[in-house]
Design an enzyme around this catalytic site. Structure first.
Site, PDB file in Angstrom:
ATOM      1  N   TYR A  93     -35.925  18.944  -5.803  1.00 39.26           N
ATOM      2  CA  TYR A  93     -34.850  18.012  -5.484  1.00 39.26           C
ATOM      3  C   TYR A  93     -34.226  17.548  -6.796  1.00 39.26           C
ATOM      4  CZ  TYR A  93     -32.552  13.989  -3.203  1.00 39.26           C
ATOM      5  OH  TYR A  93     -31.643  13.073  -2.728  1.00 39.26           O
ATOM      6  N   THR A 129     -32.054   9.502   1.405  1.00 38.55           N
ATOM      7  CA  THR A 129     -31.397   8.883   2.556  1.00 38.55           C
ATOM      8  C   THR A 129     -32.417   8.157   3.424  1.00 38.55           C
ATOM      9  OG1 THR A 129     -29.675  10.572   2.528  1.00 38.55           O
ATOM     10  CG2 THR A 129     -29.937   9.360   4.580  1.00 38.55           C
ATOM     11  N   LYS A 177     -32.607  21.831  -3.977  1.00 36.43           N
ATOM     12  CA  LYS A 177     -31.522  21.015  -3.448  1.00 36.43           C
ATOM     13  C   LYS A 177     -30.779  20.474  -4.660  1.00 36.43           C
ATOM     14  CE  LYS A 177     -30.677  16.628  -1.065  1.00 36.43           C
ATOM     15  NZ  LYS A 177     -31.287  15.524  -0.295  1.00 36.43           N
TER      16      LYS A 177
END
Length: 299
Positions: free
Chosen positions: A140, A51, A167
């Protein structure tokens, strides 16, 4: 905060990276976003992730962003810095530099350009990163064509002390369900499956790091507390308000879509960096309608 005190649970928004008209990082706007999220009651901050256009950032930019975030947070919540690189050496180079900023943990994608490492190589990759940076690492798991299997993630959490969480992204609730069923004790499982945050919490996810949290953090914090309190009626109602927001921002140039969603709420996430393109009038209207439906913007 130190590894012993590190608590990575709850709502941890991944912040956008604001760029100015010359595509330089606008640190003032970044600091304002950090303050906004802290006021919303978030449980952590993540910078330089997907993001935050982490794949586009130089080491110097990544350090500048992380340093500002750590200063602005002032120890109130953990600060996680993302690294999206394609070699072990580069990840370690970024990680060592980021450590000097005072971040609490790193969020690291697997390498993924042209190939996917096997299980043994993946384990060694994360083992070397934790050893050579001296920082806790969150795996991730986001790359669609290089997803780390749930069994390998389980081993990473159980066998490498420096790996403190995963994540789980990639838009795949099935991998998340498998991982939560395995119930690793070596670290936390965080969700990034945006349209299924509530079900993920119900399955046992210990928090989330995902784009929707960045757009409407107060609503996401409210949902998290509702789940913790056993108020599933409220949690489901918020899920249905969040869903159109995710549908509106999910798509090409997603970070620019997110910045548009911020701007519509009176926040300034800056510009997107080339070759990201501005949203169309139709896309902006869709985002606006979603925010209205979520109840965070007046009709």
């Amino acid at each position: 905060m130190g590894q012993a005190a590190l608590e990575l649970t709850g709502v941890i928004p991944p912040l956008v990276t604001p760029f100015d008209e010359r595509e330089r990082v606008d640190i003032g706007k970044l600091r304002a976003e950090v303050r906004y999220h802290l006021a919303a009651g978030v449980h952590g901050i993540c910078v330089t992730g997907s993001t935050g256009d982490g794949q586009m950032l130089s080491l110097e930019q990544s350090v500048e962003i992380a340093k500002a975030a750590v200063e602005e947070v002032g120890g109130a919540v953990p600060v996680i810095a993302g690294i999206i690189r394609d070699s072990t050496a580069e990840v370690i180079r970024y990680g060592r530099a980021l450590k000097e900023t005072g971040v609490d943990a790193l969020q690291v994608t697997p390498v993924h350009y042209l190939f996917q490492p096997d299980e043994a190589t993946t384990l060694e990759y994360y083992r070397r990163i934790t050893a050579d940076t001296g920082l806790p690492v969150i795996v991730y798991n986001v790359i669609p064509y290089a997803l780390i299997p749930a069994g390998t993630v389980y081993r990473l959490l159980q066998e490498i002390p420096g790996v403190v969480g995963v994540k789980q992204s990639g838009g795949n609730i099935h991998h998340l369900a498998d991982l939560l069923k395995a119930a690793p004790t070596g670290g936390v499982v965080l969700t990034a499956v945006d349209d299924l945050l509530y079900p993920a919490y119900m399955l046992g996810a210990q928090g989330a790091v995902s784009a929707t949290l960045t757009v409407v953090p107060r609503l996401c914090v409210e949902q998290w507390h509702a789940v913790r309190d056993g108020d599933h009626k409220t949690a489901l109602e918020i899920h249905n308000r969040l869903l159109p927001v995710w549908r509106a921002i999910d798509g090409p140039n997603m970070t620019v879509r997110i910045k548009t969603a911020l701007a519509l709420q009176g926040r300034d996430g800056g510009r997107g960096a080339h070759p990201l393109t501005p949203v169309s009038t139709r896309e902006e209207a869709t985002i606006r309608a979603a925010l209205v439906e979520a109840g965070v913007l007046a009709a």
